[in-house]
Design a protein around this motif. Structure first.
Motif, mmCIF file in Angstrom:
data_model
loop_
_atom_site.group_PDB
_atom_site.id
_atom_site.type_symbol
_atom_site.label_atom_id
_atom_site.label_comp_id
_atom_site.label_asym_id
_atom_site.label_seq_id
_atom_site.Cartn_x
_atom_site.Cartn_y
_atom_site.Cartn_z
ATOM 1 N N GLN A 31 -6.001 8.464 3.160
ATOM 2 C CA GLN A 31 -6.462 8.387 1.773
ATOM 3 C C GLN A 31 -6.891 9.743 1.239
ATOM 4 O O GLN A 31 -7.077 9.905 0.045
ATOM 5 N N GLN B 150 0.813 -1.200 0.000
ATOM 6 C CA GLN B 150 0.000 0.000 0.000
ATOM 7 C C GLN B 150 0.849 1.254 0.000
ATOM 8 O O GLN B 150 1.953 1.272 0.525
ATOM 9 N N LYS B 151 0.280 2.312 -0.532
ATOM 10 C CA LYS B 151 0.956 3.611 -0.601
ATOM 11 C C LYS B 151 1.387 4.098 0.790
ATOM 12 O O LYS B 151 2.469 4.630 0.956
ATOM 13 N N ASN B 152 0.550 3.912 1.778
ATOM 14 C CA ASN B 152 0.825 4.433 3.118
ATOM 15 C C ASN B 152 1.249 3.356 4.112
ATOM 16 O O ASN B 152 1.186 3.576 5.316
ATOM 17 N N SER C 237 -1.698 13.636 0.920
ATOM 18 C CA SER C 237 -0.327 13.227 1.212
ATOM 19 C C SER C 237 0.031 13.674 2.619
ATOM 20 O O SER C 237 -0.234 14.812 3.003
#
Length: 81
Positions: free
Chosen positions: A41, A2-4, A44
């Motif tokens: 979500q 996942q991005k985070n 940033s």
């Protein structure tokens, strides 16, 4: 991955270590990783670690990255007079 995911890992470590955690100035110490994912979500984010005078990490601040926003917390950092 996942991005985070890396932020969630830091969140889990801080929570386990008893370090104060806030997201955008709101305490997240007693919230779940799912709740923090919902917030992350929306944009940033960056992590900011705050230390005490002995060099111990005492807080983890997660703030949205936007040039027009100021930090959501009052810093304990020393300033020269």
């Amino acid at each position: 991955m996942q991005k985070n995911q890396w932020i969630l890992e830091e969140f889990a470590h801080a929570k386990k270590s008893g370090i104060a955690i806030d997201v955008g100035g709101i305490s997240y110490e007693h919230k779940s990783p799912e709740e923090i994912l919902q917030v992350l979500q929306k944009g940033s984010y960056m992590l900011d670690y705050e230390g005490d005078m002995l060099g111990n990490i005492v807080a983890l601040h997660i703030d949205r990255v936007d040039s027009s926003e100021k930090p959501s917390y009052k810093s304990l950092r020393c300033t020269k007079k």
